[in-house]
Design an enzyme around this catalytic site. Structure first.
Site, PDB file in Angstrom:
ATOM      1  N   PHE A   1      -3.138  10.516   0.770  1.00 34.20           N
ATOM      2  CA  PHE A   1      -2.240   9.601   1.493  1.00 34.20           C
ATOM      3  C   PHE A   1      -1.746   8.548   0.512  1.00 34.20           C
ATOM      4  CE2 PHE A   1      -1.019   5.861   3.861  1.00 34.20           C
ATOM      5  CZ  PHE A   1      -0.199   6.410   4.834  1.00 34.20           C
TER       6      PHE A   1
ATOM      7  N   ASP B   1      -4.366   5.992  -7.410  1.00 35.98           N
ATOM      8  CA  ASP B   1      -4.015   5.178  -6.245  1.00 35.98           C
ATOM      9  C   ASP B   1      -5.286   4.499  -5.755  1.00 35.98           C
ATOM     10  OD1 ASP B   1      -3.463   4.147  -3.750  1.00 35.98           O
ATOM     11  OD2 ASP B   1      -2.325   5.889  -3.041  1.00 35.98           O
TER      12      ASP B   1
ATOM     13  N   LYS C   1      -4.116  -3.153  -0.495  1.00 34.29           N
ATOM     14  CA  LYS C   1      -4.935  -3.610   0.633  1.00 34.29           C
ATOM     15  C   LYS C   1      -5.838  -4.843   0.381  1.00 34.29           C
ATOM     16  CE  LYS C   1      -4.841   0.477   3.526  1.00 34.29           C
ATOM     17  NZ  LYS C   1      -4.303   1.730   2.968  1.00 34.29           N
TER      18      LYS C   1
HETATM   19  C1  LIG Z   1      -3.011   2.374   2.923  1.00 31.03           C
HETATM   20  C2  LIG Z   1      -2.725   3.213   1.748  1.00 31.03           C
HETATM   21  C3  LIG Z   1      -1.440   3.295   1.192  1.00 31.03           C
HETATM   22  C4  LIG Z   1      -0.261   2.637   1.831  1.00 31.03           C
HETATM   23  O1  LIG Z   1      -0.339   1.241   1.822  1.00 31.03           O
HETATM   24  P1  LIG Z   1       0.657   0.394   2.735  1.00 31.03           P
HETATM   25  O2  LIG Z   1       0.321  -1.035   2.367  1.00 31.03           O
HETATM   26  O3  LIG Z   1       0.365   0.727   4.148  1.00 31.03           O
HETATM   27  O4  LIG Z   1       2.033   0.760   2.347  1.00 31.03           O
HETATM   28  C5  LIG Z   1      -1.272   4.015   0.040  1.00 31.03           C
HETATM   29  N1  LIG Z   1      -2.301   4.657  -0.547  1.00 31.03           N
HETATM   30  C6  LIG Z   1      -3.553   4.608  -0.047  1.00 31.03           C
HETATM   31  C7  LIG Z   1      -4.651   5.314  -0.752  1.00 31.03           C
HETATM   32  C8  LIG Z   1      -3.801   3.903   1.133  1.00 31.03           C
HETATM   33  O5  LIG Z   1      -5.031   3.896   1.647  1.00 31.03           O
END
Ligand SMILES: *Cc1c(COP(=O)(O)O)cnc(C)c1O
Length: 392
Positions: free
Chosen positions: A138, A223, A252
């Site tokens: 994701f 990521d 986050k």
């Molecule tokens: C939450 C998340 C995203 C997206 O972040 P947003 O601030 O919602 O755009 C991207 N990569 C990972 C691994 C995530 O957990």
């Protein structure tokens, strides 16, 4: 106002893009939050990994309030103090050379992939642009980050999706070798797939992909939007793997509750990202960075050791609960797989009724508590989960 009034007004006017829990939260302190009907909850969600210091940490509130009263925004046409301080701290902490600030995880990944393609273009010319991502990953909801997201469920309705992406199943090195082509410029991966069900990658797989990518100058983007900022017990999760990324995306937990994203780049990648190549109006906002600076300051090595100790205690307790089949993830990024017939969503609702907030990820229950949780909080959460699971 009551929960019901808040919920009804919201439903009338806010787009229905989320499946939401039927409570409206009013105020919080530390690990606890209260709804509009006055019910208190122990929060093991931290706003999906965002409130690293819990609700309204006094130092965080003071820094954010002070900065809001001093200078709230300037645009990136000017320099400010909090932004440079945060960038310096992040670089010193991680060994990266430059930071680009964005406002969310999806944007951080957009920036990461743009930076990777730019490096490849500058170094090899046109046509070497493919980004390989993992099945079940994701990476966000913007068009390119959604394209990179390796889950079929997300690839409907919004097409045509971007060209230049390919997917490979996690932990299958042979498949990876078949997926990369001479057009591949980067690989993007989460060390623990969060939304995908809290699944950590195999160390051996990461190590092999790392070696292959370095040998072929394929950039590695990690990521760390969910895994970063102490969540897994080290400042960044990749420190627990044999991998040397060229680019890391953060978001986050970095701001402690305010919207921020960051792209960490090695000099090799950063040098291509000159004036005009990328930007965002709000990036590096002084109020947001002032909050992030407090998070960075509090996330000492002692605090990380405490996160590891708390994670071990929580995981040991969870493994002993009835109907629990597996406890997955790393550190305080916890997935709980139940025996067949037990629905994580039902467990979540029952916990909520008993005053414990949890998350789900795919078929698993997911816990992302603030990093400041105490042993009493762990005990209380385990007791509620035990009551809920024993009744099933
Ligand atoms: C939450 C998340 C995203 C997206 O972040 P947003 O601030 O919602 O755009 C991207 N990569 C990972 C691994 C995530 O957990």
């Amino acid at each position: 106002m009551t929960n019901q009034q808040i919920i009804e007004r919201d439903n009338a006017h806010v787009a229905h893009t989320y499946g939401r829990n039927q409570i409206a939260l009013e105020q919080g302190k530390g690990m606890h939050v209260t709804d509009f009907d006055g019910k208190e909850y122990l929060d093991f969600t931290s706003g999906i990994g965002v409130n690293s210091l819990g609700y309204c940490d006094p130092d965080w509130v003071a820094a954010v309030s002070e900065q809001a009263g001093r200078l709230q925004h300037t645009s990136n046409l000017y320099y400010t103090d909090p932004c440079g301080q945060l960038a310096e701290t992040l670089c010193k902490r991680t060994g990266f050379d430059k930071v680009f600030f964005a406002n969310s995880g999806a944007e951080a990944n957009e920036g990461s992939m743009k930076a990777a393609r730019k490096y490849s273009f500058d170094t090899y010319g046109e046509g070497r642009y493919q980004v390989v991502s993992l099945v079940n990953s994701f990476h966000g909801r913007t068009l390119a980050s959604l394209t990179a997201t390796g889950q079929e469920v997300f690839h409907h309705y919004f097409g045509p999706f971007n060209e230049g992406f390919a997917y490979t199943p996690a932990n299958d090195y042979e498949a990876f070798l078949k997926t990369v082509t001479p057009a591949t410029c980067a690989v993007i991966m989460e060390m623990v797939q969060g939304e995908g069900g809290v699944c950590a990658l195999d160390k051996d797989y990461v190590s092999k992909v790392n070696a292959y990518c370095h040998e072929h100058d394929i950039l590695i983007i990690v990521d760390e939007v969910q895994t970063g900022i102490g969540r897994t017990g080290t400042f960044l999760a990749y420190e627990q793997f044999d991998v040397q990324p060229d680019v890391v995306s953060l978001a986050k937990g970095l701001g402690g509750g305010l919207p921020i994203g960051a792209v960490l780049m090695s000099e090799k990648v950063a040098k291509g990202m000159g004036p005009g190549t990328h930007g965002t109006t709000f990036g590096g906002n002084p109020v947001v960075c002032a909050g992030a600076n407090v998070v960075m300051k509090k996330l000492t090595d002692e605090m990380l050791a405490d996160v590891r100790a708390k994670a071990a205690a929580l995981r040991a307790g969870l493994a002993k609960l009835p109907h629990v089949q597996e406890v997955s993830g790393l550190g305080l990024m916890v997935g709980i797989a139940f025996e067949e017939g037990i629905s994580a969503k039902e467990v979540l609702t029952a916990c909520q009724n008993k005053g414990l907030l949890c998350l789900t990820a795919k078929t698993r229950l997911r816990l992302l508590p603030p990093l400041v949780l105490t042993n009493e909080d762990i005990e209380k959460a385990l007791n509620i989960l035990n009551e809920v699971l024993s009744a099933l």
